[in-house]
Scaffold this motif. Structure first.
Motif, mmCIF file in Angstrom:
data_model
loop_
_atom_site.group_PDB
_atom_site.id
_atom_site.type_symbol
_atom_site.label_atom_id
_atom_site.label_comp_id
_atom_site.label_asym_id
_atom_site.label_seq_id
_atom_site.Cartn_x
_atom_site.Cartn_y
_atom_site.Cartn_z
ATOM 1 N N PHE A 378 0.863 -1.087 0.004
ATOM 2 C CA PHE A 378 -0.106 -0.123 0.132
ATOM 3 C C PHE A 378 0.923 1.209 -0.002
ATOM 4 N N THR A 379 2.190 1.027 -0.621
ATOM 5 C CA THR A 379 2.874 2.360 -0.960
ATOM 6 C C THR A 379 2.808 2.654 -2.210
ATOM 7 N N ARG A 380 2.747 4.052 -2.433
ATOM 8 C CA ARG A 380 2.924 4.581 -3.874
ATOM 9 C C ARG A 380 3.542 5.893 -3.805
ATOM 10 N N GLY A 381 4.025 6.521 -4.911
ATOM 11 C CA GLY A 381 5.014 7.441 -5.130
ATOM 12 C C GLY A 381 3.932 8.772 -5.104
ATOM 13 N N ASP A 382 4.489 9.668 -4.879
ATOM 14 C CA ASP A 382 3.645 11.042 -4.753
ATOM 15 C C ASP A 382 3.145 11.201 -6.100
ATOM 16 N N ILE A 383 3.820 11.001 -7.407
ATOM 17 C CA ILE A 383 3.644 11.443 -8.664
ATOM 18 C C ILE A 383 2.459 10.143 -9.202
ATOM 19 N N GLN A 384 2.302 9.246 -8.439
ATOM 20 C CA GLN A 384 1.396 8.305 -9.013
ATOM 21 C C GLN A 384 -0.147 8.187 -8.474
ATOM 22 N N LEU A 385 -0.458 9.412 -7.732
ATOM 23 C CA LEU A 385 -1.741 9.332 -7.245
ATOM 24 C C LEU A 385 -2.966 9.454 -7.997
ATOM 25 N N SER A 386 -2.487 9.737 -9.488
ATOM 26 C CA SER A 386 -3.518 9.758 -10.468
ATOM 27 C C SER A 386 -3.818 8.423 -11.167
ATOM 28 N N HIS A 387 -3.035 7.546 -10.741
ATOM 29 C CA HIS A 387 -3.127 6.163 -11.584
ATOM 30 C C HIS A 387 -3.972 5.195 -10.568
ATOM 31 N N LYS A 388 -4.478 4.444 -11.238
ATOM 32 C CA LYS A 388 -5.323 3.211 -10.394
ATOM 33 C C LYS A 388 -4.262 2.232 -9.999
ATOM 34 N N GLY A 389 -4.796 1.764 -8.587
ATOM 35 C CA GLY A 389 -3.912 0.537 -8.128
ATOM 36 C C GLY A 389 -3.976 1.006 -6.566
ATOM 37 N N TYR A 390 -3.398 -0.085 -5.649
ATOM 38 C CA TYR A 390 -3.266 -0.004 -4.314
ATOM 39 C C TYR A 390 -1.972 0.089 -3.985
ATOM 40 N N GLY A 391 -0.890 -0.149 -4.716
ATOM 41 C CA GLY A 391 0.272 -0.086 -4.313
ATOM 42 C C GLY A 391 0.756 -1.417 -3.805
ATOM 43 N N MET A 392 0.203 -2.234 -4.218
ATOM 44 C CA MET A 392 0.451 -3.748 -3.957
ATOM 45 C C MET A 392 1.556 -4.393 -4.559
ATOM 46 N N GLY A 393 1.517 -3.958 -5.999
ATOM 47 C CA GLY A 393 2.450 -4.862 -7.150
ATOM 48 C C GLY A 393 3.708 -5.118 -6.628
ATOM 49 N N LEU A 394 4.350 -4.016 -6.294
ATOM 50 C CA LEU A 394 5.944 -4.127 -6.011
ATOM 51 C C LEU A 394 6.082 -5.016 -4.479
ATOM 52 N N ALA A 395 5.061 -4.633 -3.727
ATOM 53 C CA ALA A 395 5.346 -5.549 -2.496
ATOM 54 C C ALA A 395 5.142 -7.017 -2.850
ATOM 55 N N ILE A 396 4.328 -7.417 -3.876
ATOM 56 C CA ILE A 396 4.288 -8.838 -4.410
ATOM 57 C C ILE A 396 5.457 -9.184 -4.955
ATOM 58 N N VAL A 397 6.196 -8.437 -5.688
ATOM 59 C CA VAL A 397 7.459 -8.647 -6.262
ATOM 60 C C VAL A 397 8.388 -8.993 -5.513
ATOM 61 N N HIS A 398 8.612 -8.079 -4.520
ATOM 62 C CA HIS A 398 9.577 -8.383 -3.600
ATOM 63 C C HIS A 398 9.453 -9.618 -2.488
ATOM 64 N N ARG A 399 8.120 -9.967 -2.271
ATOM 65 C CA ARG A 399 7.928 -11.157 -1.497
ATOM 66 C C ARG A 399 8.099 -12.562 -2.435
ATOM 67 N N VAL A 400 7.786 -12.431 -3.623
ATOM 68 C CA VAL A 400 8.313 -13.448 -4.486
ATOM 69 C C VAL A 400 9.503 -13.765 -4.657
ATOM 70 N N ALA A 401 10.306 -12.635 -5.085
ATOM 71 C CA ALA A 401 11.722 -12.561 -5.270
ATOM 72 C C ALA A 401 12.455 -13.042 -3.999
ATOM 73 N N LEU A 402 12.130 -12.585 -2.616
ATOM 74 C CA LEU A 402 12.256 -13.283 -1.416
ATOM 75 C C LEU A 402 12.434 -14.810 -1.318
ATOM 76 N N TRP A 403 11.238 -15.211 -1.852
ATOM 77 C CA TRP A 403 11.261 -16.863 -1.652
ATOM 78 C C TRP A 403 12.284 -17.394 -2.437
ATOM 79 N N HIS A 404 12.526 -16.760 -3.612
ATOM 80 C CA HIS A 404 13.430 -17.624 -4.757
ATOM 81 C C HIS A 404 14.810 -17.154 -4.296
ATOM 82 N N GLY A 405 15.281 -16.362 -3.470
ATOM 83 C CA GLY A 405 16.694 -16.047 -3.051
ATOM 84 C C GLY A 405 17.035 -14.791 -3.953
ATOM 85 N N ALA A 406 16.038 -14.343 -4.642
ATOM 86 C CA ALA A 406 16.618 -13.108 -5.596
ATOM 87 C C ALA A 406 16.548 -11.656 -4.982
#
Length: 427
Positions: A378-406
């Motif tokens: 749920f974290t998004r950049g200041d200039i991204q407020l006009s775009h749709k989304g909840y700020g979860m995409g990169l959190a999921i990327v980070h979590r999956v990468a962590l599982w794979h040791g990346a």
């Protein structure tokens, strides 16, 4: 725990072996000195008496007078009544004193050749046995005291580390989540301390994520709830069929938005579970990327060009779960498409550290001080407020990468000028 057991066994065995060896040598040395010097005077005395008595006639009278004047008993035994084994007979016949021990006495014996008798001087055993018993008690006490001292020297650092662990755990339990144990390699329980630090770090992150999620959910739900309340009130006040239909559509849209938010929360909650099993199999990374790009090209989201010319090596392989890696790639592409102006580039390459995946866009980019925060839910950049989304995409990327040791990092693309997301998969 292996280190704890090994050091304990080593300390105890070393203490027992060296203390036992040292005390045994000390006792043997004591006995050797005692055996060498103890009867020197008695031997000299019996030799002088034997030399004198062998030349006088009335030996029994001298012995009687001796008995009345001295505590040490003197006696004369006929040689025929004094049998000796062959190993002792030769030296004794040559005039050397012979010491014999019994339970109560020690006798120093000397041959009287002309009298064909054996002169014996008796010495009580009490003093010698008492001295030996005292020495044995002292040495035994020293042995066990040494064992206790070695055990204390070994256990004292353990007690100090356990007290530190208890103090840190108590402070952590009272709410000071910054408390950690300073690790030292000499600690017997360094593995336990390291596990405690890892546990404390995970708990702190979990509580921080939970706080962040609660704040984000309350914020993102407040707007559709307010619109729902307003729409229901407006719907109850109007009699126009056209307005009712419009308000119903708005209500339906707000409900769908809330359902989407709840779905996002549930998906991330599943990712947070530690019971997730990642099936690692060899996968062609470029094949996964081409499949993801093809899916985006056939969807309505594909509003910018995706350049895949950087996917040249079709043999690049990584170990991972196909479903979760597809989720990681889709979220990277979705994020890039939301903020790219005209173009997205995807590339892979093999490095000394592993396989590197890069997704770049020509959007506004991300400020350096905001990059690490974007991996939080749920974290998004200041200039991204006009775009749709909840700020979860990169959190999921980070979590999956962590599982794979990346490792995932954000930088600025030299080619496009926008954001560059890099995922480095290990060999």
């Amino acid at each position: 725990m292996k280190k704890l057991t090994l050091t304990l066994v080593t300390a105890m065995l070393t203490a027992i072996i060296f203390l036992g060896w040292g005390i045994d040598n000390l006792f043997n040395e004591y006995q050797r000195k005692e055996g060498t010097d103890e009867f020197a005077l008695h031997k000299q005395l019996i030799t002088s008496l034997a030399f004198t008595l062998d030349k006088i006639e009335n030996v029994e009278q001298f012995i009687s007078i001796w008995q009345s004047q001295n505590q040490q008993q003197l006696s004369l035994t006929p040689l025929a009544e004094f049998p000796l084994p062959a190993s002792l007979q030769q030296n004794f016949s040559q005039g050397q004193p012979l010491i014999l021990e019994s339970e109560d006495f020690i006798t120093v014996n000397q041959l009287l050749p002309s009298k064909q008798g054996v002169l014996s001087l008796s010495v009580a055993q009490t003093t010698k046995q008492h001295d030996i018993l005292t020495i044995q008690i002292i040495l035994t006490t020293a042995f066990y005291s040494g064992i206790l001292l070695c055990a204390f020297i070994w256990i004292y650092p353990l007690i100090k580390r356990l007290q530190l662990l208890q103090k840190t755990a108590k402070a952590f339990g009272e709410g000071d989540l910054s408390q950690r144990i300073h690790l030292v390699n000499t600690s017997y329980i360094v593995d336990i301390e390291n596990e405690f630090n890892n546990m404390a770090e995970k708990i702190a992150i979990l509580l921080e994520d939970n706080k962040l999620l609660c704040n984000a959910v309350s914020h993102d739900l407040r707007t559709p709830l307010a619109r729902l309340r307003f729409g229901i009130e407006a719907l109850s006040e109007t009699n126009s069929p056209q307005n009712k239909e419009k308000y119903v559509k708005h209500l339906s849209r707000d409900i769908e938005e809330m359902e989407t938010l709840v779905g996002v929360l549930l998906n991330y909650a599943r990712l947070e579970q530690k019971m997730v099993k990642v099936q690692r199999i060899p996968l062609k990374v470029n094949k996964l990327l081409h499949s993801a790009v093809a899916s985006f090209a056939s969807s309505e989201q594909s509003l910018v060009a995706i350049d895949t010319s950087g996917l040249t090596d079709s043999n690049l392989s990584i170990l991972g779960d196909e479903n979760y890696l597809s989720m990681l790639i889709n979220n990277l592409l979705t994020n890039a498409q939301q903020y790219a102006a005209k173009k997205i580039t995807i590339s892979t390459q093999s490095t000394d550290k592993g396989v590197m995946l890069c997704v770049c866009d020509d959007g506004p980019g991300i400020a350096p001080n905001k990059r690490d925060e974007l991996f939080k839910p749920f974290t998004r950049g200041d200039i991204q407020l006009s775009h749709k989304g909840y700020g979860m995409g990169l959190a999921i990327v980070h979590r999956v990468a962590l599982w794979h040791g990346a490792q995932v990092s954000i930088s600025q693309s030299d080619e496009l000028g926008g954001a560059q997301f890099t995922v480095l998969f290990p060999q």
